[in-house]
Write a protein that holds these residues in place. Structure first.
Motif, short mmCIF file in Angstrom:
data_model
loop_
_atom_site.label_atom_id
_atom_site.label_comp_id
_atom_site.label_asym_id
_atom_site.label_seq_id
_atom_site.Cartn_x
_atom_site.Cartn_y
_atom_site.Cartn_z
N LEU A 156 1.34 19.86 10.12
CA LEU A 156 0.77 19.90 8.82
C LEU A 156 1.10 19.01 7.82
O LEU A 156 2.06 18.73 7.90
N LEU A 157 0.01 18.17 7.28
CA LEU A 157 -0.15 17.63 6.62
C LEU A 157 -1.51 17.58 5.14
O LEU A 157 -1.92 17.58 5.77
N ASP A 158 -0.04 17.87 4.33
CA ASP A 158 -1.53 18.84 2.73
C ASP A 158 -0.57 16.70 2.15
O ASP A 158 -0.63 17.35 1.52
N GLU A 159 -2.48 16.23 2.27
CA GLU A 159 -2.40 15.38 1.32
C GLU A 159 -1.35 14.44 0.84
O GLU A 159 -1.01 14.62 0.26
N PRO A 160 -0.71 14.14 2.03
CA PRO A 160 0.67 13.49 2.20
C PRO A 160 0.70 12.35 1.42
O PRO A 160 1.98 11.73 1.37
N LEU A 161 -0.65 11.15 1.30
CA LEU A 161 -0.87 9.98 0.92
C LEU A 161 -1.02 9.50 -0.33
O LEU A 161 -1.06 8.88 -0.92
N SER A 162 -1.56 11.18 -1.48
CA SER A 162 -1.85 10.86 -2.09
C SER A 162 -1.46 10.32 -3.69
O SER A 162 -1.92 10.47 -4.12
N ASN A 163 -0.04 10.11 -3.49
CA ASN A 163 1.00 10.05 -3.88
C ASN A 163 1.20 8.53 -4.59
O ASN A 163 2.25 8.28 -4.78
N LEU A 164 1.14 7.38 -3.16
CA LEU A 164 1.03 6.71 -3.04
C LEU A 164 0.57 5.45 -3.63
O LEU A 164 -1.28 5.79 -3.94
N ASP A 165 0.22 4.31 -3.71
CA ASP A 165 -0.57 3.63 -4.78
C ASP A 165 -1.79 3.15 -3.16
O ASP A 165 -0.96 3.27 -2.04
N ALA A 166 -2.78 2.58 -3.98
CA ALA A 166 -4.03 1.76 -2.83
C ALA A 166 -3.33 0.97 -1.32
O ALA A 166 -3.64 2.08 0.14
N SER A 167 -2.64 0.27 -2.15
CA SER A 167 -2.29 -1.11 -0.59
C SER A 167 -1.06 0.03 0.38
O SER A 167 -1.56 0.09 1.89
N LEU A 168 -0.99 0.91 -0.08
CA LEU A 168 0.97 1.63 0.60
C LEU A 168 -0.45 2.82 1.12
O LEU A 168 0.19 2.57 2.72
N ARG A 169 -1.27 3.24 0.32
CA ARG A 169 -2.20 4.67 1.63
C ARG A 169 -2.57 3.69 2.01
O ARG A 169 -2.13 4.52 3.71
N LEU A 170 -3.32 2.66 2.09
CA LEU A 170 -3.74 1.77 3.86
C LEU A 170 -3.05 1.97 4.92
O LEU A 170 -3.08 1.96 6.52
N LYS A 171 -1.76 1.33 4.64
CA LYS A 171 -1.09 0.97 5.20
C LYS A 171 -0.22 2.35 5.93
O LYS A 171 -0.01 2.22 7.04
N MET A 172 0.44 2.81 5.06
CA MET A 172 1.08 4.50 5.37
C MET A 172 -0.15 5.22 6.29
O MET A 172 0.44 6.10 7.49
N ARG A 173 -1.28 5.08 6.86
CA ARG A 173 -2.63 6.50 6.71
C ARG A 173 -2.44 5.40 8.52
O ARG A 173 -2.27 6.17 9.08
N ASP A 193 -10.36 12.42 0.77
CA ASP A 193 -11.24 11.45 1.23
C ASP A 193 -11.07 10.59 2.45
O ASP A 193 -11.17 10.34 3.06
N GLN A 194 -12.80 10.91 1.54
CA GLN A 194 -13.71 10.27 3.06
C GLN A 194 -12.92 9.37 3.73
O GLN A 194 -13.25 9.53 4.94
N GLU A 195 -12.84 8.24 3.11
CA GLU A 195 -12.59 6.71 4.25
C GLU A 195 -11.47 7.05 5.06
O GLU A 195 -11.08 6.95 6.29
N GLU A 196 -10.38 7.71 4.16
CA GLU A 196 -8.63 7.55 5.51
C GLU A 196 -9.68 8.59 5.94
O GLU A 196 -9.06 8.48 7.07
N ALA A 197 -9.84 9.50 6.79
CA ALA A 197 -10.58 10.66 7.87
C ALA A 197 -12.19 10.56 8.31
O ALA A 197 -10.95 9.99 9.78
N LEU A 198 -11.91 9.73 7.59
CA LEU A 198 -13.20 8.56 9.00
C LEU A 198 -12.31 7.56 9.90
O LEU A 198 -12.57 7.14 11.03
N ASP A 199 -10.92 6.99 8.96
CA ASP A 199 -10.64 6.01 9.92
C ASP A 199 -9.55 6.46 10.55
O ASP A 199 -9.01 5.48 11.48
N ILE A 200 -8.89 7.83 10.44
CA ILE A 200 -7.78 7.63 11.11
C ILE A 200 -8.14 9.81 12.23
O ILE A 200 -7.00 9.61 12.94
N SER A 201 -8.60 9.77 11.99
CA SER A 201 -9.21 11.06 12.85
C SER A 201 -9.53 11.22 14.13
O SER A 201 -10.21 10.26 14.64
N ASP A 202 -8.97 12.03 15.09
CA ASP A 202 -9.74 12.34 16.02
C ASP A 202 -11.46 13.23 16.13
O ASP A 202 -11.91 12.64 16.93
N ARG A 203 -11.11 13.95 15.16
CA ARG A 203 -12.26 14.75 14.71
C ARG A 203 -12.07 15.24 13.07
O ARG A 203 -11.45 15.69 12.96
#
Length: 254
Positions: A156-173, A193-203
């Protein structure tokens, strides 16, 4: 079905919480629970992890009812938004912690396992570094290694990227998705984050006011949003998709 949430309910009052959630997840899927603040996504994650007691319903994992099991008895690990690392320990000690105190390994048994997972997240050179001396992205990798080392059935991952800056967040996802595919682990990821969800999710499981609104692949949600809320929340009119079904970019409206 690998994971089933059956009529799962947790209400703080009549308007807040999770009202009656039914969700089925296949083994090895990357599922994102998405929605605005207060929609019930973190409450759902906390019920899965055993940190909140459900008012009603069942959580079935691999055929076993785990609804009433405490967190330490569930084959589930959680990466929290704050990472919850131990600042007085070095990287290797942090990863060994779960192996020793949750899995019952001796220090001698835990060290090679911890080192293997540090290798997976590309932190082998940081074994003796205090976590306070790491960057945000490195701390996230330590948290991932510690959680995965216990060999959970679900991460389970509870918004683990939210504390990162934008460029690092993109890299880490992207690294997170690559890691999930490599290990074949079932991951349930919470974000707003809508874009985050659409980018990496299976569903994606989209929630509104404690209810599941739509649960489908990013491509199908894009093509067939069930209602106005989904279309507007995901900003679907602003997205561009590639021919292979992957998200290419977001068009910023002026």
């Amino acid at each position: 079905m690998f994971l089933e949430l059956v009529n799962l309910k947790k209400l703080y009052d009549k308007n807040n919480g999770v009202k009656s959630l039914n969700l089925s997840v296949d083994k090895g899927e990357f599922i994102t629970i998405l929605g605005p603040s207060g929609c019930g996504k973190t409450t759902t994650l906390n019920m899965l992890g055993g940190f909140l007691k459900a008012d009603d319903g069942q959580i079935l994992l691999d055929g076993e009812d785990i609804t009433k099991l405490p967190p330490e008895e569930r084959p589930i690990s959680t990466v929290f938004q704050s990472y919850a690392l131990f600042p007085h320990m070095n990287v290797l000690q942090n990863v060994c912690y779960g192996l020793r105190f949750l899995c019952g390994m001796s220090k001698k048994e835990a060290i090679p396992v911890a080192k293997e997972y540090l290798k997976i997240v590309d932190l082998s050179d940081y074994e003796n570094t205090r976590v306070g001396n790491l960057s945000g992205g490195q701390q996230q990798r330590v948290a991932l290694a510690r959680s995965m080392a216990t060999n959970p059935k679900i991460l389970l991952l509870d918004e683990p990227l939210s504390n990162l800056d934008a460029s690092l967040r993109l890299k880490m996802r992207q690294e997170l998705k690559t890691l999930q595919r490599k290990l074949g682990i079932t991951m349930i990821f919470v974000t707003h984050d809508q874009e985050e969800a659409l980018d990496i999710s299976d569903r994606i499981a989209i929630m509104e006011k404690g209810e599941l609104v739509q649960f489908d692949t990013p491509e199908n949600i894009y093509k067939n949003p069930v209602n106005k809320f989904v279309r507007e929340f995901l900003k679907l009119d602003e997205l561009v998709w590639g021919e292979d079904g992957t998200l290419m970019k977001v068009i910023k409206k002026m």
